[in-house]
Design an enzyme around this catalytic site. Structure first.
Site, PDB file in Angstrom:
ATOM      1  N   ALA A   1      -8.972   5.335  10.776  1.00 17.21           N
ATOM      2  CA  ALA A   1      -9.070   4.758   9.444  1.00 17.21           C
ATOM      3  C   ALA A   1      -9.650   3.354   9.605  1.00 17.21           C
ATOM      4  O   ALA A   1      -9.546   2.759  10.674  1.00 17.21           O
ATOM      5  CB  ALA A   1      -7.690   4.700   8.801  1.00 17.21           C
TER       6      ALA A   1
ATOM      7  N   GLU B   1      -6.953  12.906  13.506  1.00 17.90           N
ATOM      8  CA  GLU B   1      -6.285  13.630  12.411  1.00 17.90           C
ATOM      9  C   GLU B   1      -7.297  14.474  11.626  1.00 17.90           C
ATOM     10  O   GLU B   1      -7.002  15.582  11.198  1.00 17.90           O
ATOM     11  CB  GLU B   1      -5.548  12.634  11.508  1.00 17.90           C
ATOM     12  CG  GLU B   1      -4.354  12.011  12.249  1.00 17.90           C
ATOM     13  CD  GLU B   1      -3.667  10.911  11.461  1.00 17.90           C
ATOM     14  OE1 GLU B   1      -4.347   9.921  11.121  1.00 17.90           O
ATOM     15  OE2 GLU B   1      -2.468  11.046  11.166  1.00 17.90           O
TER      16      GLU B   1
ATOM     17  N   GLU C   1      -1.981   4.501  16.684  1.00 21.75           N
ATOM     18  CA  GLU C   1      -1.424   3.730  15.557  1.00 21.75           C
ATOM     19  C   GLU C   1      -0.305   2.772  15.956  1.00 21.75           C
ATOM     20  O   GLU C   1      -0.179   1.704  15.371  1.00 21.75           O
ATOM     21  CB  GLU C   1      -0.912   4.687  14.465  1.00 21.75           C
ATOM     22  CG  GLU C   1      -1.995   5.254  13.566  1.00 21.75           C
ATOM     23  CD  GLU C   1      -2.652   6.502  14.118  1.00 21.75           C
ATOM     24  OE1 GLU C   1      -2.464   6.824  15.316  1.00 21.75           O
ATOM     25  OE2 GLU C   1      -3.353   7.170  13.338  1.00 21.75           O
TER      26      GLU C   1
END
Ligand code: CO8
Length: 257
Positions: A67, A116, A136
């Site tokens: 992300a 993901e 993460e």
């Protein structure tokens, strides 16, 4: 006929090759790119010209490096939870439940949201230079796009625990050994090989394949995804998250208390 700012879509012989294209950020998933992916999958579902979808990243270095950290660095818990929930619903679940088979052709880094995305795809092949992981916790976060649910399903709970806790990356070879990717080929061969598999699939009954996807996915459903989203949101209100993301942006190691 297709026009997206951050995706290149090439349809040929009923196969859509979809290239995620933000090379300046190693194809990190920002809002615009996620919107494009979401719109593509909505359109593809009803497009009779498309029978199989291949997802890949632009360039030779990265599939998707996660992300977009710069975009969510100053989010609070509520915004973080919204981001994860909306992303899961509009992008990751949509891919997993796509009526058309989705193959991820992992051409380099597949990290965080990038892995993901590959895991939401129906299966994965990789190039020899691929590196896959969920880093993460180095940012004071956990995976928020389904990683805590899909990684253990694919590689087993113990391996997933270790991978998420250490943030270590798997090499392509190791990813193959543990079943995270189905095949590893040289990078120059990756798209050809993906197209070869897609061509084979495209000759089988599309209605049967649609039902197979639905049946295979049916075993997955419980409330794990909701727990992930809630925890993901909570972490945005912690000091570690601020430190982790600021450290990334300042290109230094985080100093977690
Ligand atoms: N977000 C934003 N920008 C990024 C990202 C990212 N994830 N990854 C790389 N970039 C940018 C870099 O900042 C750099 O930009 P600039 O040139 O402007 O400084 C450019 O891409 C090139 O990257 P590097 O210079 O860092 O390239 P290196 O070869 O040195 O390193 C790495 C490559 C190892 C891939 C390194 O870029 C890296 O560690 N990236 C971050 C990986 C990461 O932590 N990903 C997980 C992000 S968190 C996440 O995905 C959460 C998922 C759940 C989200 C749910 C809702 C948000």
């Amino acid at each position: 006929e297709y026009n997206y700012n951050n995706l290149i879509v090439e349809v040929e012989n009923k196969i859509a090759l979809v290239t995620l294209n933000r090379p300046e950020a190693l194809n990190a998933l920002n809002k615009d790119l996620l919107d494009d992916i979401s719109n593509f999958f909505t359109n593809a579902d009803s497009d009779s010209d498309i029978r199989v979808i291949i997802l890949t990243g632009s360039g030779e270095k990265s599939f998707v490096a996660g992300a977009d950290i710069k975009e969510f660095a100053n989010f609070d818990g509520h915004q973080g939870e919204q981001l994860a929930a909306k992303g899961q619903e509009n992008v990751f679940d949509k891919i997993e439940n796509s009526k058309k088979p989705v193959i991820a052709a992992v051409n380099g880094f597949a990290l965080g949201g990038g892995l993901e995305l590959a895991m939401a795809s129906h299966f994965r092949i990789a190039s020899t230079n691929a590196k896959l992981g969920l880093p993460e916790v180095t940012l004071g976060l956990i995976p928020g796009y389904g990683g805590t649910q899909r990684l253990p399903k694919l590689i087993g709970k113990g391996r997933a625990m270790q991978a998420i806790m250490t943030a270590d990356m798997f090499t392509a070879e190791r990813a193959y050994e543990i079943g995270l990717v189905n095949e590893v080929v040289e990078q120059v061969e990756l798209i050809n090989r993906a197209k070869e598999i897609a061509t084979k699939i495209s000759k089988n009954s599309s209605v049967a394949i649609r039902h197979a996807i639905r049946a295979i996915n049916a075993s997955d459903k419980d409330n794990g995804f909701e727990v992930e989203i809630e925890s993901f949101g909570n972490l945005f209100d912690e000091e570690d998250f601020k430190e982790g993301t600021i450290a990334f942006i300042e290109k230094r190691k985080p100093n977690f208390k």
